[in-house]
Design a protein around this motif. Structure first.
Motif, PDB file in Angstrom:
ATOM      1  N   PHE A 103      -7.830  -5.357 -10.946  1.00  0.00           N
ATOM      2  CA  PHE A 103      -7.281  -5.158 -12.291  1.00  0.00           C
ATOM      3  C   PHE A 103      -7.901  -6.150 -13.275  1.00  0.00           C
ATOM      4  N   THR A 104      -7.954  -7.408 -12.878  1.00  0.00           N
ATOM      5  CA  THR A 104      -8.498  -8.449 -13.749  1.00  0.00           C
ATOM      6  C   THR A 104      -9.968  -8.210 -14.048  1.00  0.00           C
ATOM      7  N   HIS A 125      -3.156  -7.734  -1.518  1.00  0.00           N
ATOM      8  CA  HIS A 125      -2.582  -7.814  -2.863  1.00  0.00           C
ATOM      9  C   HIS A 125      -3.537  -8.533  -3.809  1.00  0.00           C
ATOM     10  N   LEU A 183      -5.021  -7.179  -7.405  1.00  0.00           N
ATOM     11  CA  LEU A 183      -4.866  -7.937  -8.650  1.00  0.00           C
ATOM     12  C   LEU A 183      -6.221  -8.351  -9.211  1.00  0.00           C
ATOM     13  N   TYR A 223       2.547  -3.448 -10.963  1.00  0.00           N
ATOM     14  CA  TYR A 223       2.158  -3.561  -9.556  1.00  0.00           C
ATOM     15  C   TYR A 223       2.676  -4.892  -9.003  1.00  0.00           C
ATOM     16  N   TYR A 224       2.509  -5.957  -9.775  1.00  0.00           N
ATOM     17  CA  TYR A 224       2.984  -7.255  -9.308  1.00  0.00           C
ATOM     18  C   TYR A 224       4.503  -7.224  -9.108  1.00  0.00           C
ATOM     19  N   VAL A 234       3.999  -6.830  -5.200  1.00  0.00           N
ATOM     20  CA  VAL A 234       3.721  -8.212  -4.794  1.00  0.00           C
ATOM     21  C   VAL A 234       5.008  -9.033  -4.740  1.00  0.00           C
ATOM     22  N   GLU A 265      -1.106  -3.477 -13.941  1.00  0.00           N
ATOM     23  CA  GLU A 265      -1.192  -4.735 -13.194  1.00  0.00           C
ATOM     24  C   GLU A 265       0.161  -5.443 -13.163  1.00  0.00           C
ATOM     25  N   TRP A 268      -3.324  -0.579  -1.258  1.00  0.00           N
ATOM     26  CA  TRP A 268      -2.465  -1.528  -0.546  1.00  0.00           C
ATOM     27  C   TRP A 268      -2.000  -0.935   0.782  1.00  0.00           C
TER      28      TRP A 268
END
Length: 139
Positions: free
Chosen positions: A69-70, A62, A66, A104-105, A109, A101, A52
């Protein structure tokens, strides 16, 4: 999940990921490492935050983190759910990815989005729902 070139794999031993494909690869490698849960989690968070901060600091960046991660979680499920691994190895990997994840959000985010709400205004549908009185319907 992108299967990065051999040269990129070698670079990733000492360089940070340059794109979302390499970041996804890094996440898979870290998640499947023999490290303890907290070390996996910390390594994932470090890689995500560094990715990031080393790029254009916008929502696209961002979204790339994400998405990595997904993609890593889905690839582990697709490739390994049917296999017998060391006891709990897949569960540990998925736990680390999901925890990192989510955090992090929350840590990166969310605050970014709050700043953008101040700058650009909220989504009117969300603002309307937030302003509605809450109705509790019991225990």
């Amino acid at each position: 999940m992108p299967y990065v070139t051999q040269a990129a794999k070698e670079d990733l031993h000492y360089l940070q990921p340059r794109n979302v494909g390499e970041l996804t690869y890094r996440f898979v490698v870290v998640a499947l490492s023999d490290n303890h849960y907290s070390d996996k989690y910390n390594d994932l968070m470090y890689s995500a935050k560094l990715y990031w901060t080393n790029g254009q600091k916008d929502f696209q960046r961002h979204a790339e983190v994400l998405g990595a991660f997904t993609a890593a979680r889905h690839e582990l499920k697709r490739r390994l759910e049917c296999c017998s691994l060391k006891l709990g190895q897949l569960a540990d990997a998925r736990w680390a990815l999901e925890a990192a994840e989510g955090d992090y959000y929350t840590q990166e985010v969310g605050p970014y989005e709050d700043e953008k709400i101040k700058t650009n205004g909220d989504v009117k549908e969300i603002a309307a729902l937030i302003s509605m009185p809450r109705i509790d319907i019991g225990p």
